[in-house]
Motif scaffolding. Sequence first.
Motif, PDB file in Angstrom:
ATOM      1  N   ARG A  61       0.799  -1.217   0.000  1.00  0.00           N
ATOM      2  CA  ARG A  61       0.000   0.000   0.000  1.00  0.00           C
ATOM      3  C   ARG A  61       0.838   1.276   0.000  1.00  0.00           C
ATOM      4  NH1 ARG A  61      -3.458  -3.104   2.072  1.00  0.00           N
ATOM      5  NH2 ARG A  61      -1.592  -3.880   3.044  1.00  0.00           N
ATOM      6  N   THR A  62       1.733   1.359   0.979  1.00  0.00           N
ATOM      7  CA  THR A  62       2.470   2.606   1.182  1.00  0.00           C
ATOM      8  C   THR A  62       3.325   2.921  -0.045  1.00  0.00           C
ATOM      9  OG1 THR A  62       2.462   2.124   3.525  1.00  0.00           O
ATOM     10  CG2 THR A  62       4.009   3.795   2.789  1.00  0.00           C
TER      11      THR A  62
ATOM     12  N   ARG B  64      11.458   3.755   3.728  1.00  0.00           N
ATOM     13  CA  ARG B  64      11.002   2.818   4.753  1.00  0.00           C
ATOM     14  C   ARG B  64      12.217   1.981   5.146  1.00  0.00           C
ATOM     15  NH1 ARG B  64       5.683  -0.833   5.030  1.00  0.00           N
ATOM     16  NH2 ARG B  64       4.897   1.250   5.531  1.00  0.00           N
TER      17      ARG B  64
ATOM     18  N   HIS C 137       5.240   6.267  11.578  1.00  0.00           N
ATOM     19  CA  HIS C 137       4.748   6.119  10.211  1.00  0.00           C
ATOM     20  C   HIS C 137       3.828   7.319   9.970  1.00  0.00           C
ATOM     21  CE1 HIS C 137       3.437   4.513   6.520  1.00  0.00           C
ATOM     22  NE2 HIS C 137       2.938   3.353   6.890  1.00  0.00           N
TER      23      HIS C 137
ATOM     24  N   GLN D 238       0.839   7.586   7.423  1.00  0.00           N
ATOM     25  CA  GLN D 238      -0.291   6.717   7.788  1.00  0.00           C
ATOM     26  C   GLN D 238      -1.185   7.420   8.815  1.00  0.00           C
ATOM     27  OE1 GLN D 238      -1.020   3.467   6.543  1.00  0.00           O
ATOM     28  NE2 GLN D 238      -2.946   3.773   7.614  1.00  0.00           N
TER      29      GLN D 238
ATOM     30  N   ARG E 203       4.360   1.113  14.624  1.00  0.00           N
ATOM     31  CA  ARG E 203       4.654   2.521  14.310  1.00  0.00           C
ATOM     32  C   ARG E 203       3.366   3.271  13.982  1.00  0.00           C
ATOM     33  NH1 ARG E 203       8.094  -0.009   9.599  1.00  0.00           N
ATOM     34  NH2 ARG E 203       6.491  -0.819   8.248  1.00  0.00           N
ATOM     35  N   VAL E 204       2.360   2.531  13.497  1.00  0.00           N
ATOM     36  CA  VAL E 204       1.079   3.164  13.197  1.00  0.00           C
ATOM     37  C   VAL E 204       0.451   3.679  14.496  1.00  0.00           C
ATOM     38  CG1 VAL E 204      -1.235   2.804  12.244  1.00  0.00           C
ATOM     39  CG2 VAL E 204       0.734   1.697  11.164  1.00  0.00           C
TER      40      VAL E 204
ATOM     41  N   ARG F 238      -2.835  -4.899  13.098  1.00  0.00           N
ATOM     42  CA  ARG F 238      -2.344  -6.255  12.830  1.00  0.00           C
ATOM     43  C   ARG F 238      -1.308  -6.631  13.887  1.00  0.00           C
ATOM     44  NH1 ARG F 238       2.020  -8.287   9.911  1.00  0.00           N
ATOM     45  NH2 ARG F 238       2.850  -6.177   9.759  1.00  0.00           N
TER      46      ARG F 238
ATOM     47  N   GLN G 176       2.085  -7.788  14.764  1.00  0.00           N
ATOM     48  CA  GLN G 176       3.318  -7.682  13.972  1.00  0.00           C
ATOM     49  C   GLN G 176       4.252  -8.869  14.255  1.00  0.00           C
ATOM     50  OE1 GLN G 176       4.225  -3.995  12.500  1.00  0.00           O
ATOM     51  NE2 GLN G 176       2.030  -4.309  12.309  1.00  0.00           N
TER      52      GLN G 176
ATOM     53  N   PRO H 260      -5.141  -0.153   9.133  1.00  0.00           N
ATOM     54  CA  PRO H 260      -4.153   0.389   8.188  1.00  0.00           C
ATOM     55  C   PRO H 260      -3.792  -0.589   7.067  1.00  0.00           C
ATOM     56  CG  PRO H 260      -3.069  -0.302  10.222  1.00  0.00           C
ATOM     57  CD  PRO H 260      -4.550  -0.494  10.425  1.00  0.00           C
ATOM     58  N   GLY H 261      -4.162  -1.858   7.208  1.00  0.00           N
ATOM     59  CA  GLY H 261      -3.742  -2.891   6.262  1.00  0.00           C
ATOM     60  C   GLY H 261      -2.266  -3.195   6.461  1.00  0.00           C
ATOM     61  N   PRO H 262      -1.790  -4.344   6.105  1.00  0.00           N
ATOM     62  CA  PRO H 262      -2.553  -5.465   5.565  1.00  0.00           C
ATOM     63  C   PRO H 262      -3.397  -6.160   6.638  1.00  0.00           C
ATOM     64  CG  PRO H 262      -0.223  -6.064   5.829  1.00  0.00           C
ATOM     65  CD  PRO H 262      -0.349  -4.636   6.214  1.00  0.00           C
TER      66      PRO H 262
HETATM   67  C1  NCD Z   1       1.478  -0.790   8.373  1.00  0.00           C
HETATM   68  C2  NCD Z   1       2.986  -0.720   8.422  1.00  0.00           C
HETATM   69  O1  NCD Z   1       3.676  -1.210   7.534  1.00  0.00           O
HETATM   70  O2  NCD Z   1       3.443  -0.104   9.360  1.00  0.00           O
HETATM   71  N1  NCD Z   1       0.950  -0.913   7.115  1.00  0.00           N
HETATM   72  C3  NCD Z   1       0.872   0.175   6.290  1.00  0.00           C
HETATM   73  O3  NCD Z   1       1.808   0.929   6.119  1.00  0.00           O
HETATM   74  N2  NCD Z   1      -0.323   0.400   5.706  1.00  0.00           N
HETATM   75  C4  NCD Z   1       0.882  -1.676   9.359  1.00  0.00           C
HETATM   76  C5  NCD Z   1       1.221  -3.129   9.352  1.00  0.00           C
HETATM   77  O4  NCD Z   1       2.157  -3.594   8.713  1.00  0.00           O
HETATM   78  O5  NCD Z   1       0.505  -3.835  10.086  1.00  0.00           O
END
Ligand code: NCD
Length: 311
Positions: free
Chosen positions: A58-59, A108, A136, A139, A169-170, A223, A225, A263-265
């Motif tokens: 996504r990002t 990233r 992040h 996000q 980080r979200v 999610r 991690q 935030p996905g995934p």
């Molecule tokens: C998140 C991330 O990578 O920090 N996803 C994202 O950027 N949309 C969250 C995650 O991986 O669970």
Amino acid sequence: MELSVNHLLGIKYITEADIQLIFETADHFKEVINRPIKKVPSLRDITIANLFFENSTRTKLSFELAEKRLSADVINFASSSSSVTKGETLIDTVNNILSMKVDMVVMRHPNPGAGVFLSKHVDASIINAGDGAHEHPTQALLDTYSIREKLGDVAGKKVVIVGDILHSRVALSNIFALQKLGATVKVCGPKTLIPKYIEKLNVQFEPNLVKALEWCDVANMLRVQNERMDISYFPTTREYTQQFGLNKKLLDSLNKEIVVMHPGPINRGVEITSDVADSKQSIILEQVQNGVAIRMAVIYLLASKIKHHED
Ligand code: NCD
């Protein structure tokens, strides 16, 4: 109006006025990307490098689309290996960037603080697209922008962030953004996945998911991690889901209609069931759509601070 910073390294380093400026600029770009011709010529003289030392779908796509819609020149580097040591990789990166005359870097990286480090060593504007379990920022900006869009305002709203707060980080960037915009934040999840310093951030821990959901206007379901865990933080995924997963029965049993975010995934069936993810209370796809407008706004505003760039 301009941003108070030359880099976007974390929400911690920006002001509420910066966030409002980004939102207003994103409102404009959201209108642009809904036109038949979705492009503006604003950044024709800007070169952007996307450096992804950690996996992303996504990002990465969202940044790339945002850059292209602003007509910037874009180069991409992706490394799926995260075992590289901090010093070596970043010094290498620095030298490559210097020789390529890049104006802006979207990075990233698995190491917290990687963006700050880079910003001190290269003459380019740095955007942190996720640095380990630290921040992040884009996000959190798209998440709070999506709340503003759905509920009219972020100030005064109650938001619970559920799940793996320790490795997320979200979560940290959302806490900073929500508080700067005047929302109240609680966290919920297994006690082992809640950082010990959480109360110092003015965030209350609510161990009971039902109580947390009854309290909130918005639930942001994170999610687990697994890739950042070297030990077991809870007995089994089944037990995690029983205690902290959001299903339709639970959602429908609440005394009000809350907004559901992710935030996905998504790990469907773990932190959130499919019928919740796809329900009308979920704004997961709006978040993704807003991500492009928010990133266009951040890139545009940072580019306007670059000397040779004429707008
Ligand atoms: C998140 C991330 O990578 O920090 N996803 C994202 O950027 N949309 C969250 C995650 O991986 O669970």
